[in-house]
Design a protein around this motif. Structure first.
Motif, short mmCIF file in Angstrom:
data_model
loop_
_atom_site.label_atom_id
_atom_site.label_comp_id
_atom_site.label_asym_id
_atom_site.label_seq_id
_atom_site.Cartn_x
_atom_site.Cartn_y
_atom_site.Cartn_z
N LEU A 185 0.70 -1.17 -0.05
CA LEU A 185 -0.11 -0.06 0.25
C LEU A 185 0.95 1.13 -0.08
CD1 LEU A 185 -2.89 1.61 0.36
CD2 LEU A 185 -2.46 1.20 2.85
N MET A 186 1.86 1.11 0.83
CA MET A 186 2.77 2.44 0.91
C MET A 186 3.57 2.63 -0.28
SD MET A 186 2.82 4.75 3.41
CE MET A 186 3.12 6.13 2.21
N GLY A 187 4.10 1.29 -0.76
CA GLY A 187 5.17 1.56 -1.88
C GLY A 187 4.28 2.08 -3.12
N TYR A 188 3.11 1.75 -3.29
CA TYR A 188 2.22 2.02 -4.47
C TYR A 188 2.26 3.61 -4.71
CZ TYR A 188 -1.58 2.49 -7.91
OH TYR A 188 -2.58 2.73 -8.78
N ALA A 193 10.43 5.78 -1.47
CA ALA A 193 10.34 6.48 -0.27
C ALA A 193 9.86 5.66 0.90
CB ALA A 193 9.43 7.72 -0.35
N VAL A 194 9.00 4.46 0.77
CA VAL A 194 8.52 3.14 1.77
C VAL A 194 9.99 2.85 2.37
CG1 VAL A 194 8.71 1.29 0.02
CG2 VAL A 194 7.25 1.59 1.78
N PHE A 195 11.14 2.98 1.61
CA PHE A 195 12.22 2.04 2.45
C PHE A 195 12.82 3.11 3.33
CE2 PHE A 195 12.06 -0.43 -1.62
CZ PHE A 195 11.93 -1.60 -1.04
N GLY A 196 12.69 4.37 3.19
CA GLY A 196 13.05 5.20 4.04
C GLY A 196 12.31 5.28 5.38
N GLY A 197 10.88 5.07 5.07
CA GLY A 197 9.94 4.90 6.40
C GLY A 197 10.16 3.62 7.00
N LEU A 198 10.43 2.40 6.30
CA LEU A 198 10.78 1.19 6.78
C LEU A 198 12.13 1.34 7.78
CD1 LEU A 198 9.73 -1.71 7.10
CD2 LEU A 198 11.17 -2.24 5.14
#
Length: 243
Positions: A185-188, A193-198
């Protein structure tokens, strides 16, 4: 589905029906699912509030709604961890301080900063705020469940001692599916940037665990709450850093 209802009862004030004590052993596998539900409710609150007020005020209302849904369970963990570990006292005294219902200066400062960071981060995320609320709440509770099962638990008894067993195949599948749904969901919507959040999420949770292990040699229920709050803040800040 009794594990799901047990997770709902443990993590929120939402109605969950009648449960038995043994149902809570299955609850951690469903923490992430409950997190997604909380995130969806908060996203709805933000959409309504954002239509009425500026983004910062909408974020404040959303965070307040989250406190009502969970009863401030995890935020209480932040305050207790920082009061206990920040005191510099030996292990047994630190554990006593963490059990004290009163909030001290370290806890008040840490909690205030965590809430402020979350409000400002949500206000700054713009069109990504809805999916960030959903994914952040889900992922931070997945990490909470993993931390709980990784242990070790520092107390002989406590709120989480009945939930420290293995996930089992079904529980692992539920937890894994929640993780994949949240990341997809976040990656889509946010791309890489989802990897920064992770990274922000994992770093925050790891620091909580490291601090607990070095100071008292184990984890407590308060540590899991602190990991959820600070993990969610780390997730939001990591996203913002990579956008």
């Amino acid at each position: 589905m009794r594990g799901l209802r047990a997770a709902l009862a443990f993590l929120t004030r939402l109605p969950s029906g009648r449960l038995e004590a043994e149902d809570f052993a299955c609850a951690p596998a469903w923490f992430g699912v409950v997190g997604l539900l909380i995130g969806a409710l908060l996203a709805l609150v933000f959409v309504v509030a954002d239509a009425l007020w500026p983004a910062t005020l909408a974020a404040l209302v959303t965070v307040a709604a989250g406190l009502l849904i969970t009863g401030g369970l995890h935020e209480d963990g932040v305050a207790d961890v920082f009061d206990g570990l920040g005191s510099g006292r030996p292990k047994e005294r630190a554990l006593e301080i963490m059990r004290d219902s009163r909030i001290g200066s370290f806890g008040a400062l840490a909690l205030g900063l965590a809430l402020a960071a979350r409000i400002l981060a949500l206000a700054a995320l713009g069109p990504l705020v809805v999916v960030s609320l959903i994914a952040g709440q889900g992922l931070s509770r997945v990490m909470m469940a993993l931390l709980l099962r990784a242990g070790p638990y520092a107390r002989a008894s406590g709120a989480a001692t009945g939930m420290t067993g293995p996930f089992g195949p079904q529980g692992a599948a539920v937890l894994g599916a929640t993780l994949l749904v949240s990341l997809a969901l976040m990656g889509y919507h946010a791309g890489w940037a989802v990897f920064g959040g992770l990274a922000g999420l994992i770093l925050s949770v790891w620091l909580v665990r490291l601090w607990m292990m070095r100071r008292i040699g184990g984890l407590t229920g308060d540590a899991f709450g602190a990991a959820q709050v600070l993990g969610d803040v780390g997730f939001l800040l990591g996203l913002l850093a990579c956008l």
